[in-house]
Structures are given as C-alpha cells and as structure tokens.
Design a protein around this motif. Structure first.
Motif, PDB file in Angstrom:
ATOM      1  N   LEU A  75      -1.635 -38.569  -0.672  1.00  0.00           N
ATOM      2  CA  LEU A  75      -1.631 -37.909   0.630  1.00  0.00           C
ATOM      3  C   LEU A  75      -2.007 -36.445   0.441  1.00  0.00           C
ATOM      4  O   LEU A  75      -1.349 -35.723  -0.314  1.00  0.00           O
ATOM      5  CB  LEU A  75      -0.257 -38.006   1.288  1.00  0.00           C
ATOM      6  CG  LEU A  75      -0.077 -37.207   2.583  1.00  0.00           C
ATOM      7  CD1 LEU A  75      -1.022 -37.694   3.667  1.00  0.00           C
ATOM      8  CD2 LEU A  75       1.375 -37.270   3.055  1.00  0.00           C
ATOM      9  N   VAL A  76      -3.060 -36.004   1.124  1.00  0.00           N
ATOM     10  CA  VAL A  76      -3.503 -34.611   1.091  1.00  0.00           C
ATOM     11  C   VAL A  76      -3.152 -33.970   2.426  1.00  0.00           C
ATOM     12  O   VAL A  76      -3.649 -34.388   3.474  1.00  0.00           O
ATOM     13  CB  VAL A  76      -5.024 -34.507   0.842  1.00  0.00           C
ATOM     14  CG1 VAL A  76      -5.492 -33.061   0.959  1.00  0.00           C
ATOM     15  CG2 VAL A  76      -5.377 -35.072  -0.531  1.00  0.00           C
ATOM     16  N   VAL A  77      -2.284 -32.964   2.391  1.00  0.00           N
ATOM     17  CA  VAL A  77      -1.882 -32.251   3.609  1.00  0.00           C
ATOM     18  C   VAL A  77      -2.460 -30.847   3.526  1.00  0.00           C
ATOM     19  O   VAL A  77      -1.960 -29.998   2.783  1.00  0.00           O
ATOM     20  CB  VAL A  77      -0.353 -32.216   3.762  1.00  0.00           C
ATOM     21  CG1 VAL A  77       0.032 -31.595   5.111  1.00  0.00           C
ATOM     22  CG2 VAL A  77       0.235 -33.611   3.628  1.00  0.00           C
ATOM     23  N   ALA A 121      -2.039 -20.932  -1.040  1.00  0.00           N
ATOM     24  CA  ALA A 121      -2.418 -19.544  -1.298  1.00  0.00           C
ATOM     25  C   ALA A 121      -1.197 -18.649  -1.470  1.00  0.00           C
ATOM     26  O   ALA A 121      -1.326 -17.494  -1.882  1.00  0.00           O
ATOM     27  CB  ALA A 121      -3.273 -19.018  -0.135  1.00  0.00           C
ATOM     28  N   ARG A 122      -0.025 -19.171  -1.154  1.00  0.00           N
ATOM     29  CA  ARG A 122       1.203 -18.373  -1.259  1.00  0.00           C
ATOM     30  C   ARG A 122       1.739 -18.447  -2.678  1.00  0.00           C
ATOM     31  O   ARG A 122       2.351 -19.429  -3.077  1.00  0.00           O
ATOM     32  CB  ARG A 122       2.233 -18.870  -0.239  1.00  0.00           C
ATOM     33  CG  ARG A 122       1.821 -18.488   1.179  1.00  0.00           C
ATOM     34  CD  ARG A 122       2.637 -19.159   2.253  1.00  0.00           C
ATOM     35  NE  ARG A 122       4.062 -18.893   2.168  1.00  0.00           N
ATOM     36  CZ  ARG A 122       4.920 -19.204   3.148  1.00  0.00           C
ATOM     37  NH1 ARG A 122       4.474 -19.768   4.273  1.00  0.00           N
ATOM     38  NH2 ARG A 122       6.202 -18.955   3.000  1.00  0.00           N
ATOM     39  N   GLY A 123       1.479 -17.361  -3.427  1.00  0.00           N
ATOM     40  CA  GLY A 123       1.811 -17.376  -4.840  1.00  0.00           C
ATOM     41  C   GLY A 123       2.904 -16.421  -5.261  1.00  0.00           C
ATOM     42  O   GLY A 123       3.097 -16.192  -6.458  1.00  0.00           O
ATOM     43  N   GLU A 140       5.943 -25.621   7.893  1.00  0.00           N
ATOM     44  CA  GLU A 140       5.594 -25.271   6.520  1.00  0.00           C
ATOM     45  C   GLU A 140       5.611 -26.522   5.642  1.00  0.00           C
ATOM     46  O   GLU A 140       6.372 -27.461   5.892  1.00  0.00           O
ATOM     47  CB  GLU A 140       6.573 -24.238   5.967  1.00  0.00           C
ATOM     48  CG  GLU A 140       6.418 -22.861   6.569  1.00  0.00           C
ATOM     49  CD  GLU A 140       7.210 -21.820   5.817  1.00  0.00           C
ATOM     50  OE1 GLU A 140       6.743 -20.673   5.707  1.00  0.00           O
ATOM     51  OE2 GLU A 140       8.324 -22.140   5.338  1.00  0.00           O
ATOM     52  N   GLY A 141       4.761 -26.496   4.618  1.00  0.00           N
ATOM     53  CA  GLY A 141       4.751 -27.612   3.680  1.00  0.00           C
ATOM     54  C   GLY A 141       6.101 -27.819   3.012  1.00  0.00           C
ATOM     55  O   GLY A 141       6.447 -28.945   2.636  1.00  0.00           O
ATOM     56  N   TYR A 142       6.883 -26.738   2.896  1.00  0.00           N
ATOM     57  CA  TYR A 142       8.229 -26.871   2.326  1.00  0.00           C
ATOM     58  C   TYR A 142       9.066 -27.844   3.159  1.00  0.00           C
ATOM     59  O   TYR A 142       9.848 -28.629   2.618  1.00  0.00           O
ATOM     60  CB  TYR A 142       8.938 -25.512   2.290  1.00  0.00           C
ATOM     61  CG  TYR A 142       8.225 -24.453   1.490  1.00  0.00           C
ATOM     62  CD1 TYR A 142       7.684 -24.728   0.236  1.00  0.00           C
ATOM     63  CD2 TYR A 142       8.116 -23.151   1.978  1.00  0.00           C
ATOM     64  CE1 TYR A 142       7.034 -23.756  -0.492  1.00  0.00           C
ATOM     65  CE2 TYR A 142       7.476 -22.161   1.258  1.00  0.00           C
ATOM     66  CZ  TYR A 142       6.933 -22.461   0.027  1.00  0.00           C
ATOM     67  OH  TYR A 142       6.290 -21.489  -0.698  1.00  0.00           O
ATOM     68  N   LEU A 151       1.824 -40.165  -4.236  1.00  0.00           N
ATOM     69  CA  LEU A 151       1.912 -38.746  -4.572  1.00  0.00           C
ATOM     70  C   LEU A 151       1.445 -37.933  -3.363  1.00  0.00           C
ATOM     71  O   LEU A 151       0.560 -38.360  -2.619  1.00  0.00           O
ATOM     72  CB  LEU A 151       1.057 -38.429  -5.795  1.00  0.00           C
ATOM     73  CG  LEU A 151       1.067 -36.994  -6.318  1.00  0.00           C
ATOM     74  CD1 LEU A 151       1.043 -36.979  -7.866  1.00  0.00           C
ATOM     75  CD2 LEU A 151      -0.147 -36.217  -5.789  1.00  0.00           C
ATOM     76  N   ALA A 152       2.032 -36.737  -3.187  1.00  0.00           N
ATOM     77  CA  ALA A 152       1.660 -35.870  -2.067  1.00  0.00           C
ATOM     78  C   ALA A 152       1.171 -34.519  -2.576  1.00  0.00           C
ATOM     79  O   ALA A 152       1.830 -33.880  -3.400  1.00  0.00           O
ATOM     80  CB  ALA A 152       2.847 -35.667  -1.126  1.00  0.00           C
ATOM     81  N   LEU A 153       0.002 -34.105  -2.092  1.00  0.00           N
ATOM     82  CA  LEU A 153      -0.538 -32.768  -2.332  1.00  0.00           C
ATOM     83  C   LEU A 153      -0.344 -31.974  -1.054  1.00  0.00           C
ATOM     84  O   LEU A 153      -0.946 -32.281  -0.022  1.00  0.00           O
ATOM     85  CB  LEU A 153      -2.030 -32.845  -2.683  1.00  0.00           C
ATOM     86  CG  LEU A 153      -2.399 -33.443  -4.041  1.00  0.00           C
ATOM     87  CD1 LEU A 153      -3.904 -33.677  -4.120  1.00  0.00           C
ATOM     88  CD2 LEU A 153      -1.961 -32.522  -5.168  1.00  0.00           C
ATOM     89  N   LEU A 154       0.506 -30.943  -1.104  1.00  0.00           N
ATOM     90  CA  LEU A 154       0.903 -30.239   0.111  1.00  0.00           C
ATOM     91  C   LEU A 154       0.466 -28.783   0.105  1.00  0.00           C
ATOM     92  O   LEU A 154       0.698 -28.051  -0.862  1.00  0.00           O
ATOM     93  CB  LEU A 154       2.430 -30.275   0.272  1.00  0.00           C
ATOM     94  CG  LEU A 154       3.130 -31.629   0.291  1.00  0.00           C
ATOM     95  CD1 LEU A 154       4.630 -31.434   0.471  1.00  0.00           C
ATOM     96  CD2 LEU A 154       2.564 -32.519   1.380  1.00  0.00           C
ATOM     97  N   ASP A 155      -0.161 -28.365   1.207  1.00  0.00           N
ATOM     98  CA  ASP A 155      -0.341 -26.942   1.480  1.00  0.00           C
ATOM     99  C   ASP A 155       0.962 -26.433   2.095  1.00  0.00           C
ATOM    100  O   ASP A 155       1.761 -27.220   2.616  1.00  0.00           O
ATOM    101  CB  ASP A 155      -1.517 -26.747   2.442  1.00  0.00           C
ATOM    102  CG  ASP A 155      -1.897 -25.279   2.599  1.00  0.00           C
ATOM    103  OD1 ASP A 155      -1.398 -24.437   1.814  1.00  0.00           O
ATOM    104  OD2 ASP A 155      -2.678 -24.973   3.516  1.00  0.00           O
ATOM    105  N   VAL A 156       1.190 -25.144   2.054  1.00  0.00           N
ATOM    106  CA  VAL A 156       2.408 -24.582   2.646  1.00  0.00           C
ATOM    107  C   VAL A 156       2.162 -24.149   4.084  1.00  0.00           C
ATOM    108  O   VAL A 156       2.939 -24.435   4.996  1.00  0.00           O
ATOM    109  CB  VAL A 156       2.940 -23.401   1.816  1.00  0.00           C
ATOM    110  CG1 VAL A 156       4.106 -22.722   2.542  1.00  0.00           C
ATOM    111  CG2 VAL A 156       3.384 -23.878   0.437  1.00  0.00           C
TER     112      VAL A 156
END
Length: 315
Positions: free
Chosen positions: A7-9, A85-87, A61-63, A50-55
């Motif tokens: 899953l790509v979010v 991008a939130r690092g 929020e992805g959180y 598996l999940a690939l999440l943006d925040v």
C-alpha cells in the motif's frame, strides 16, 4: 501463491505513480491512496503485506494511519515504512517510537534502497510465517498470539470456520481455482467483519487447509457467522461451472471406481465464548473449537442444511 501487496499512501501524484510503476515492475501488487481515510478503508477490506506512508496528507497525518493499523488485531502486524519530507528528530521519534514503524526514510529517497528495505521486511515476515501465502491473512504465530490474549480476558467469542468440500472441489477444478475460493472466502470474511464487527475483531487463516479463525464479542460474532453463511451459500456457486451449479453437486469417482455425488461447498462453523471455559491453554481451546465444528457437520447433515453453525462446547 498470491503476489505480495504493498500500500502506497502519497498525495503527490508524481511520487505515487513512480512508486506504483516501480514496485509493480518488481512483481508486487500495488494499491495507492492519496488520502488517509481511503488508505484505512483499503487496509480494512484487503490488508496489505506492507505500507509505505507519507506523513503530510490532506485529511490526516500518516502517523494517525500508522497508529490505527497498530491498534487493530487485523493489521497490527503490517510492516510500516515512512517516506516523508519531515526529517526532524521529533518526527522520527514519533514514527519509530509512537507508531513503531520499521523504517523512517526522508525524501528525496533512492528507490532501489527503498526496494531493498521493503524486500527485507517482507522476507522477514515470511520467515516468521506470519501471513498465509494465498490469502495474506494472519496465520500461525499471529493466530496463537490472538488466542493467547483471549485466554487472559473475558467477554470474547471465537469461531472456527471451515469450507466443507474444498478438497474435492480442488481435485475436480484444480489448485488455481481452489486458491480463488480461498481468496473469495477471505475477502468475504473481511467484508462481513467490517460491516458487523469492530476494529478489535480478528480474522486469521490456519496454515494448513481451508479453515479460518474469527474473534469478536459474542453478540457480534453470532451476527457475523449468520451473515457469512448466508452470503457464502448465495455466492459460492459462481466458482462452479453451469452444470454443477444447476444440479447442486459434482460427481467424483473414488479409488474403488464408485461414483458419488458431492454437494457444493458450504461452511461448518464452531463457536466458543469465554462462558464455555475455563480454557487453560491454546491447545485446549483450539481442540474444543474443532470438536464443536465437527458437531456442526453432523447437525447440518441431519437437518438437510448447507452451511451451519454450532455454539458452545459439549460438557
């Protein structure tokens, strides 16, 4: 064996498209979502491997997606990788600490590096025998963990759901079509649990055979079993050819050359609740549930029913 689902979010179309094209080319089945709510709906209906999440997403929020996955017994096992991008340090601590993600990768990223991390996570889950290879439902240790948690609480119900006639069907139609029946049954179970259950409910698939495990509150579980039986009996005929569907059985020849009629597939369900206890270990509960399900087969035959459910252990 089914393709592993990712899953790509991601709400940026170019990045979402890049990830989908790349991982599809690597042999994965890829779902995409640009909003958090859509991602959660996908996970509840067809949980990914598996999940690939943006925040940063438009609606949440992805959180929050990650926390929701961790909160549900049906999805808490899913590996989570953040691509964002939130690092800042505090962001990493939320992702790796509060959400318990496996990795936190800051954009811009190397897609081959991401692929290697994804592959390693999926390989690790496979080694741990966590997901059924056909239905991608939790299996083995994850089912045992869920049952172990039941034994330490009260107010629970557990259903053992078996597809009668599956082996004969597979012998007649082939293993590939048999896998389609397992996928259909898993999807149907998830749909019914989503409709009548709650996020606390669990759906698993035993390692061997066409047997599923569902846990829920007793009142919800009764409704889930009844709806599951009705829908299964109505829809399973679509997996047969026209002749078998119309006559309601298939003909098989045994080792002695004797022909017999085998009814279309049905469900036998054995249900136990905490009130049927006490149960002292996983083995005792599992064996008692199987004994209850076996009674269901006999009762259905006596009553001339297709799918049937039996509640409670024999004292």
């Amino acid at each position: 064996m089914s393709k592993e689902r990712i899953l790509v979010v991601e709400d940026q179309p170019d990045i979402s498209s890049l990830l989908k094209i790349y991982f599809t080319s690597q042999g994965y089945e890829v779902f995409t979502a640009m909003r958090g709510q859509v991602a959660l709906e996908i996970c509840s209906k067809t949980p990914p491997n598996l999940a690939l999440l943006d925040v940063n997403l438009p609606d949440m929020e992805g959180y929050d997606i990650g926390k929701a996955l961790r909160a549900s017994p049906r999805t808490r096992h899913i590996p989570i990788i953040f691509l964002t991008a939130r690092g800042e340090r505090r962001d990493r601590l939320v992702g790796l600490g509060e959400v318990q993600a496996q990795y936190y990768i800051v954009k811009p990223f190397d897609i081959e590096e991401v692929h290697m991390i994804v592959k390693n996570q999926l390989d690790d889950a496979r080694r741990k025998n966590q997901l059924h290879p056909v239905t991608n439902l939790p299996t083995a240790d994850l089912i045992n963990d869920q049952i172990r948690q039941l034994l330490s609480t009260q107010g629970w119900g557990m259903a053992l759901v078996h597809i009668n006639g599956f082996e004969t069907f597979t012998q007649s139609y082939g293993s590939v079509v048999g896998e389609d029946v397992l996928k259909f049954s898993a999807l149907l179970l998830n749909e019914v649990v989503n409709e009548l259950g709650s996020t606390e409910d669990f759906v698993g698939h035993m390692v061997v055979g066409p047997t599923f495990v569902v846990t829920s509150a007793p009142d919800r579980l009764k409704a889930i079993c009844e709806r599951m039986m009705t829908r299964f009996d109505e829809e399973i005929g679509l997996h047969y050819n026209y002749k078998h569907r119309k006559q309601g059985y298939i003909e098989v020849t045994d080792d002695q050359g004797i022909s017999r009629q085998v009814p279309l597939m049905s469900l036998s369900i054995g249900v136990l609740t905490s009130q049927d206890g006490p149960f002292y270990d996983i083995r005792e509960l599992s064996e008692t549930a199987e004994e209850t399900r076996q009674r269901t087969v006999q009762q259905a035959r006596e009553l001339g029913k297709k799918s049937w459910v039996t509640f409670g252990r024999v004292r």
